[in-house]
Design an enzyme around this catalytic site. Structure first.
Site, PDB file in Angstrom:
ATOM      1  N   ASP A   5       0.616  -0.990   0.412  1.00  0.00           N
ATOM      2  CA  ASP A   5       0.079  -0.244   0.134  1.00  0.00           C
ATOM      3  C   ASP A   5       0.932   1.189   0.051  1.00  0.00           C
ATOM      4  O   ASP A   5       2.422   0.708   0.951  1.00  0.00           O
ATOM      5  CB  ASP A   5      -1.092   0.414   1.432  1.00  0.00           C
ATOM      6  CG  ASP A   5      -0.544  -0.108   3.049  1.00  0.00           C
ATOM      7  OD1 ASP A   5       0.512  -0.388   2.164  1.00  0.00           O
ATOM      8  OD2 ASP A   5      -0.637   0.748   3.279  1.00  0.00           O
ATOM      9  N   GLU A  48      -0.079  -0.647   5.854  1.00  0.00           N
ATOM     10  CA  GLU A  48       1.808  -0.671   6.394  1.00  0.00           C
ATOM     11  C   GLU A  48       0.831   0.480   6.282  1.00  0.00           C
ATOM     12  O   GLU A  48       1.009   1.603   7.672  1.00  0.00           O
ATOM     13  CB  GLU A  48       2.901  -0.114   6.147  1.00  0.00           C
ATOM     14  CG  GLU A  48       3.623  -0.475   7.149  1.00  0.00           C
ATOM     15  CD  GLU A  48       3.908   1.589   7.269  1.00  0.00           C
ATOM     16  OE1 GLU A  48       4.876   1.290   8.072  1.00  0.00           O
ATOM     17  OE2 GLU A  48       4.017   1.888   6.259  1.00  0.00           O
ATOM     18  N   GLU A  49       0.355   1.753   5.761  1.00  0.00           N
ATOM     19  CA  GLU A  49       0.485   3.028   5.499  1.00  0.00           C
ATOM     20  C   GLU A  49      -0.913   3.107   6.499  1.00  0.00           C
ATOM     21  O   GLU A  49      -1.184   5.087   6.750  1.00  0.00           O
ATOM     22  CB  GLU A  49      -0.274   3.793   4.191  1.00  0.00           C
ATOM     23  CG  GLU A  49       2.106   3.629   3.614  1.00  0.00           C
ATOM     24  CD  GLU A  49       2.672   4.517   4.004  1.00  0.00           C
ATOM     25  OE1 GLU A  49       3.373   5.384   5.608  1.00  0.00           O
ATOM     26  OE2 GLU A  49       3.738   4.390   3.748  1.00  0.00           O
ATOM     27  N   GLU A  76      11.883  -0.632   4.136  1.00  0.00           N
ATOM     28  CA  GLU A  76      11.820   0.302   4.696  1.00  0.00           C
ATOM     29  C   GLU A  76      12.740   1.162   4.201  1.00  0.00           C
ATOM     30  O   GLU A  76      14.283   0.732   4.584  1.00  0.00           O
ATOM     31  CB  GLU A  76      11.210   0.636   5.583  1.00  0.00           C
ATOM     32  CG  GLU A  76       9.576   0.479   6.161  1.00  0.00           C
ATOM     33  CD  GLU A  76       8.808   0.998   5.632  1.00  0.00           C
ATOM     34  OE1 GLU A  76       8.843   2.099   5.192  1.00  0.00           O
ATOM     35  OE2 GLU A  76       7.976   0.549   5.785  1.00  0.00           O
ATOM     36  N   HIS A  94       6.580  10.103   0.073  1.00  0.00           N
ATOM     37  CA  HIS A  94       5.096  10.272   0.954  1.00  0.00           C
ATOM     38  C   HIS A  94       5.214  12.146   0.380  1.00  0.00           C
ATOM     39  O   HIS A  94       4.937  12.356   0.838  1.00  0.00           O
ATOM     40  CB  HIS A  94       5.226  10.259   2.314  1.00  0.00           C
ATOM     41  CG  HIS A  94       4.732   9.669   2.804  1.00  0.00           C
ATOM     42  ND1 HIS A  94       4.119   9.252   4.000  1.00  0.00           N
ATOM     43  CD2 HIS A  94       4.772   7.260   2.535  1.00  0.00           C
ATOM     44  CE1 HIS A  94       3.646   7.831   4.388  1.00  0.00           C
ATOM     45  NE2 HIS A  94       5.167   7.359   3.821  1.00  0.00           N
TER      46      HIS A  94
END
Ligand SMILES: [Zn+2]
Length: 364
Positions: A67, A123-124, A152, A337
């Site tokens: 995701d 996860e997000e 990550e 992000h």
């Protein structure tokens, strides 16, 4: 195997949490084609899977998420097109962290070794139906690995410069102090809750929780809000609310901090209510042979000796740490992000070479 085509296929799935948009099907197919057995583990509206290939040596698991966060506006290239322009791969997830998954799959394709992948689609988001639930299934099925790498983005400036071997915990508290409303001219007939809350907050803010450890920064407390909502200047309010957040190292736990907050508040406001939300305990994987293997593999490919750190926010490693030693290693996190999230194709291939070296050292 070149990780680029798989990375592009994954980026082309607009899998904004909780949507999956075919990303895990793409990944499962790639894994099955190189000898993995994939077990799909949907929980609630979230897709997850566990994939394993038997092989030599210790069982090494790679944990990642398909995701992504929403793209926002003003991208130079379509965030879900997987465009390569000038040697740079663009897309939401190009850094955090679809590309790292592709790099690990490419590495596994080229190297024998007992490897597995724990892939989540949550996860997000809330992280309620993702990694934590898959780990429960893995424990039940006796598939807990010897070591886990979370892909990550961990590096600061150069690929290879940072491994995360732990993370701080995060605890939020909401405090309600109730008093007795009254006229400011007659305070003896009232009980001002603000006058109770302020010295309690001052004591909390002034307290040094610890002075850090060999691996962690000192724990910190920040008061994030104090609310009364009182429109009048001649009324003592009946209640006051405050919020705070603590980022804490492994000298503390949710329970020890809850006790400390309660004890600090009690002399000032014995009737106060305190609500606690702990999004993750802190954890540390003590440096040892596994982490050394990681560092040596990174250095053998990049020439860089990684720092071992515990900074930043929380990640799914907080769940994994309850079951087995875990460290995080992935790309440079500069554009995670952000608009125009990207990775140089050369770095994606170097990451695959590093993961290959790691798998080889665990298989040896
Ligand atoms: Zn991530």
């Amino acid at each position: 195997m070149d990780p680029l085509p798989l990375a592009q296929s994954l980026l082309r799935c607009p899998s904004v949490t909780p949507e999956n948009a075919g990303a895990q099907a793409v990944l499962a197919e790639a894994l099955e084609s190189i000898g993995f057995t994939v077990t799909h583990l949907p929980f609630g509206n979230i897709k997850n899977f566990y994939a394993e290939r038997p092989g030599l040596g210790a069982h090494l698991c790679f944990a990642g998420h398909t995701d992504v966060v929403p793209p926002g506006d003003n991208w130079t290239h379509d965030p879900f097109a997987g465009v390569v322009d000038g040697g740079i791969l663009y897309g939401r997830g190009a850094c955090d962290m679809k590309t790292a998954i592709a790099a690990f799959v490419a590495a596994a394709a080229d190297t024998p070794g007992h490897v597995s992948l724990l892939i989540t689609g949550d996860e997000e988001g809330e992280a309620l139906n993702g990694t934590a639930r898959v780990l429960e299934w893995m424990a039940e099925a006796q598939k807990i690995p010897d070591f886990c790498i979370v892909g990550e983005p961990t590096c600061r400036a150069l690929l290879g410069d940072t491994i995360k071997i732990g993370r701080r915990g995060s605890l939020s508290a909401r405090i309600t102090v109730t008093g007795r409303q009254g006229h400011t001219a007659y305070p003896q007939k009232a009980d001002n809750p603000i006058h109770r809350l302020i010295p309690a907050l001052a004591a909390m803010a002034a307290h040094q929780l610890d002075s850090g450890t060999e691996w962690f920064e000192p724990s910190t407390l920040q008061i994030t809000s104090v609310d009364v909502g009182n429109p009048a200047s001649n009324v003592i309010p009946g209640a006051v609310f405050a919020k705070l957040n603590i980022r804490f190292n492994n000298l503390h736990t949710e329970n020890s901090l809850t006790d400390w907050l309660t004890e600090t508040l009690a002399p000032h406001a014995p009737e106060a209510e305190i609500e606690i939300f702990c999004s993750g305990e802190s954890f540390l994987t003590e440096p040892g042979p596994h982490v050394e293997k990681l560092g040596a593999a990174i250095k053998s490919v990049t020439g860089v000796s990684p720092d071992q750190t515990t900074g930043g926010g929380t990640s799914d490693a907080r769940f994994i740490a309850r079951y087995c030693p875990v460290a995080e290693f992935g790309l440079v996190g500069a554009t995670m992000h952000q608009t125009d999230e990207q990775v140089p194709v050369a770095e994606l291939r170097t990451l695959a070479a590093i993961y290959r070296a790691i798998i080889e050292s665990f298989a040896a």
